[in-house]
Design a protein around this motif. Structure first.
Motif, PDB file in Angstrom:
ATOM      1  N   THR A  18       0.853  -1.171   0.000  1.00 31.46           N
ATOM      2  CA  THR A  18       0.000   0.000   0.000  1.00 31.46           C
ATOM      3  C   THR A  18       0.895   1.229   0.000  1.00 31.46           C
ATOM      4  OG1 THR A  18      -1.634  -1.178   1.318  1.00 31.46           O
ATOM      5  CG2 THR A  18      -1.809   1.211   1.274  1.00 31.46           C
ATOM      6  N   TRP A  19       0.532   2.231  -0.779  1.00 30.85           N
ATOM      7  CA  TRP A  19       1.274   3.486  -0.750  1.00 30.85           C
ATOM      8  C   TRP A  19       0.802   4.328   0.415  1.00 30.85           C
ATOM      9  CZ3 TRP A  19       5.554   4.380  -3.270  1.00 30.85           C
ATOM     10  CH2 TRP A  19       5.793   3.737  -4.485  1.00 30.85           C
ATOM     11  N   VAL A  20       1.712   4.838   1.205  1.00 36.27           N
ATOM     12  CA  VAL A  20       1.428   5.791   2.270  1.00 36.27           C
ATOM     13  C   VAL A  20       2.357   6.972   1.987  1.00 36.27           C
ATOM     14  CG1 VAL A  20       1.442   6.254   4.743  1.00 36.27           C
ATOM     15  CG2 VAL A  20       0.823   3.974   3.907  1.00 36.27           C
ATOM     16  N   ARG A  24       6.203   2.768   0.252  1.00 36.44           N
ATOM     17  CA  ARG A  24       5.465   1.499   0.166  1.00 36.44           C
ATOM     18  C   ARG A  24       5.380   0.899   1.554  1.00 36.44           C
ATOM     19  NH1 ARG A  24       8.917   1.044  -4.048  1.00 36.44           N
ATOM     20  NH2 ARG A  24       7.986   0.901  -6.095  1.00 36.44           N
ATOM     21  N   ARG A  25       4.201   0.387   1.904  1.00 40.03           N
ATOM     22  CA  ARG A  25       4.031  -0.311   3.180  1.00 40.03           C
ATOM     23  C   ARG A  25       3.593  -1.737   2.876  1.00 40.03           C
ATOM     24  NH1 ARG A  25       3.222   3.350   7.704  1.00 40.03           N
ATOM     25  NH2 ARG A  25       4.699   4.994   7.218  1.00 40.03           N
TER      26      ARG A  25
END
Length: 54
Positions: A18-20, A24-25
């Protein structure tokens, strides 16, 4: 041969992320699963212990 990194696994579509912001996370569950797959490849001789795919 290049070491497999989480970034490369993400680019190859092998691990979800997931982009935060600009970062990237990765889910810890997915990271453990990817590490287990890397270990299986290493044990089967398809990957070195350092995570390099042969």
């Amino acid at each position: 041969m290049h070491p497999m990194t989480l970034r490369q696994w993400a680019l190859d579509g092998k691990i979800p992320f997931t982009w935060v912001g600009r970062e990237r996370r990765f889910s810890s569950v997915d990271v453990r699963s990817a590490d287990d797959r890397r270990r299986l490849l290493a044990e089967s001789g398809q990957c070195s212990e350092r995570g390099q795919v042969s």
